[in-house]
Design a protein around this motif. Structure first.
Motif: not given
Length: 635
Positions: A520, A522-523, A542, A544-545, A567-570, A621, A623
């Motif tokens: 993961d 993240i940010k 994963c 994310q951000d 991919l989330e919020e990229c 999601e 993206c």
């Protein structure tokens, strides 16, 4: 289970607590279990509760058990009635006083012993241990109004009733601050009681800090100068005017003393320089706020000592503890300590807090000489920490809480048995640092790492090598801006279960393991390349951000397959380029690019066609600019 003998079942049931684990719940399993649980006195002899409020259900179970098994229960220990029982104190007091007939031990520091309560105690004739610390704080205790009179201090009448009603009494626990009687009267009654064990405290419970009263000091002096000093096993005092000579004499007089806790000694009554403490009986020693400007060297020779706590001695330079049985060592706020010598062969836990001058080499020597240490906690300032490899060392847990992140340069831990590693900085949680944060290097080598947490604002490199790794987190989430981390290298010969990175700018990430469970990010921002190597598969990657500047990412994959790529919020991410190896990455300028997968609907799970042999499932999601995975090919 049916073939197990009753003796073995009884041993198993002995580990089940009657309240917290509710032993009566397992009794309906069968008739045999019901017989063992309800008709075996040894399962109910000791009824001990923790210093935590009971739930409503736990209170009901407690009262039901006390009444149903009152003939079996012999020892009741409750740390504090108001904390454990709340508004149900009166019911507990009623049951203990009027219904417990075979009780032999009542160790309840805050039990409201009025003369009427003690007079009405049904089990007094069997009582061998009683705690008369007293109860002085009546401000929020509503149930005291329903007693014959308000509970206050222990007086001569209480001790006289003990003499008359408790012929078997052997252990008495008293608080000298709560006693209201002359010293000669106390000594006379103790002469008649013929105790085997006398435990003295300065207050009514271990969490209070009450200054010794003038009357309490007089009573304490009377006890220490009487024949009863030989039976005192516990001494727990605050704000006592005692010097080094008096302390040495105290340890010599109290030949049966096992527990000693002193705080705030008199700084004007201690000899400057070397001090020596000796006791043949002491098992627990806690010294807090010793005369700081006087003690330079301290040696404690105590062959039976098991737990030693020392704090608040700012001038202490050298400490030596001689005890073969020592298991716990806690040293805090010793800023001048440079030399530490421990002769224990059974030391298991060591805590070093704010001992800034204690060098890494000294700690390393202590760990090597005391190979049974399993838990080590270091708090405060530290520049360099190095634990060199030693096959005999059994260290499993290492926690490092750094208060000054501007000094950390390198942390190097090579320990085969290490399972848990925490390295965290206590920095300003509100935002950026006022000063530039220096870079630090982390080098960790072990066999089976269960949990690792690295929380530093700036890292040059992180290198971790082990056989198996369960959970690893690199986290700087208190920073408002992402923290820089140069290179991360993670190598696990067999399994890497979980790896999480939060709020970091990464130049290069290399992860290698036989099997990889979940990765993961993240940010984060991966400026260079993410390299993932596995002999079999990667369960999940994963992202994310991702940062706004992260529009493209290079991913080197050397594995059988990647089961999921999420991919989330990229929002700004456009492409991820897959390379088979490092060489292919270096020659990327000579290759043409083939778009192998295009996301048609970002919020729908899709299967890629051309790279299905490598990436099985891709989920994207939110993206909107992501166009897909790219795989290079030769012209």
């Amino acid at each position: 289970m049916e073939n197990l003998p009753n003796e073995l079942l009884l041993t198993i049931f002995g580990f089940v607590h009657p309240v917290y684990d509710v032993i009566v719940r397992i009794s309906p399993v069968c008739h045999r279990w019901n017989e063992i649980i309800h008709k075996t006195p040894s399962l109910w002899e000791h009824f001990h509760l923790q210093l935590a409020e009971l739930t409503k259900q736990e209170r009901e179970i407690t009262f039901r058990c006390l009444r149903k098994f009152n003939t079996f229960i012999k020892c009741i220990r409750v740390p504090a009635l108001d904390v454990v029982f709340g508004d149900d104190n009166l019911l507990f007091i009623h049951i203990v006083t009027l219904e417990m007939t075979n009780i032999s031990c009542l160790d309840i520091p805050s039990f409201p012993w009025s003369l009427q309560q003690l007079l009405a105690l049904k089990g007094a004739k069997n009582l061998k241990v009683i705690n008369l610390y007293g109860f002085s704080d009546l401000s929020n205790i509503q149930w005291t109004h329903s007693l014959y009179h308000q509970v206050s201090f222990i007086n001569q009448g209480h001790l006289q009733l003990l003499k008359e009603k408790c012929p078997q009494l052997k252990v008495l626990k008293l608080s000298v601050n709560m006693l209201r009687l002359p010293g000669n009267a106390l000594i006379n009654i103790l002469d008649d009681l013929k105790l085997k064990d006398l435990q003295i405290s300065a207050y009514n419970n271990s969490e209070s800090i009450i200054r010794m009263s003038h009357n309490g000091l007089k009573l304490l002096k009377s006890l220490l100068t009487s024949n009863h000093a030989s039976v005192i096993s516990k001494l727990d005092l605050h704000y006592v005017s005692i010097g080094h000579k008096e302390l040495r004499l105290l340890l010599k007089l109290l030949s049966s003393l096992r527990y000693l806790k002193l705080r705030f000694l008199d700084i004007f009554r201690c000899i400057t320089g070397y001090q020596y403490l000796e006791s043949k009986s002491l098992e627990y020693l806690e010294l807090d706020n010793l005369p700081a400007q006087h003690i330079l060297n301290l040696k404690c020779s105590m062959p039976k000592l098991r737990r030693f706590m020392l704090s608040g001695c700012s001038s202490l330079r050298c400490l030596q503890v001689v005890s073969s049985l020592l298991q716990d060592l806690h040293l805090n706020f010793l800023p001048s300590l440079r030399s530490l010598h421990i002769t224990a062969t059974s030391l298991k836990q060591m805590e070093l807090g704010h001992c800034e001058l204690l060098m890494s080499e000294t700690i390393d020597k202590v760990l090597k000489k005391n190979i049974k240490i399993q838990n080590c906690t270091i708090t405060g300032r530290l520049k360099i920490f190095k634990l060199s490899r030693n096959e005999d060392v059994r260290l499993t847990n290492l926690r490092m809480w750094m208060t000054d992140i501007f000094q950390i340069q390198r942390i190097e831990v090579h320990c085969p048995t290490l399972q848990l590693f925490h390295l965290c900085s206590h920095h300003d949680p509100d935002g950026d640092f006022a000063l530039p944060v220096p870079e630090a290097c982390i080098d960790l080598q072990c066999t089976d790492l269960v949990e690792a947490l690295v929380d530093l604002p700036r890292l040059t490199s992180v290198s971790i090598n082990c056989r198996t790794m369960s959970n690893l987190m690199l986290n700087v989430e208190k920073q408002t801006t992402a923290a820089r981390c140069g290179v991360i290298r993670i190598a696990a010969e067999e399994t890497l279960s979980n790896f999480t990175v939060v709020n970091c700018i990464l130049n290069r990430v290399e992860i290698s393991a036989g099997k990889i469970g979940r990765l993961d990010f993240i940010k984060c921002r991966i400026k260079g390349v993410l390299k993932v190597e596995s002999e079999s598969y990667v369960g999940l990657i994963c992202l994310q951000d991702m940062e706004e500047s992260q529009k493209n990412m290079d991913l080197i994959t050397s594995c059988y397959e990647i089961k999921e790529l999420i991919l989330e919020e990229c929002f700004w991410l456009r492409t991820i380029t897959l390379f088979a190896n490092e060489r292919q990455l270096c020659r990327s300028s000579l290759m043409s690019w083939t778009e192998s997968y295009v996301v048609q609907e970002p919020q729908r799970e899709d299967r890629c066609s051309n790279v299905e042999s490598l990436v099985k499932v891709i989920k994207a999601e939110n993206c909107p600019f992501f166009t897909g995975l790219l795989i290079p090919s030769f012209h």
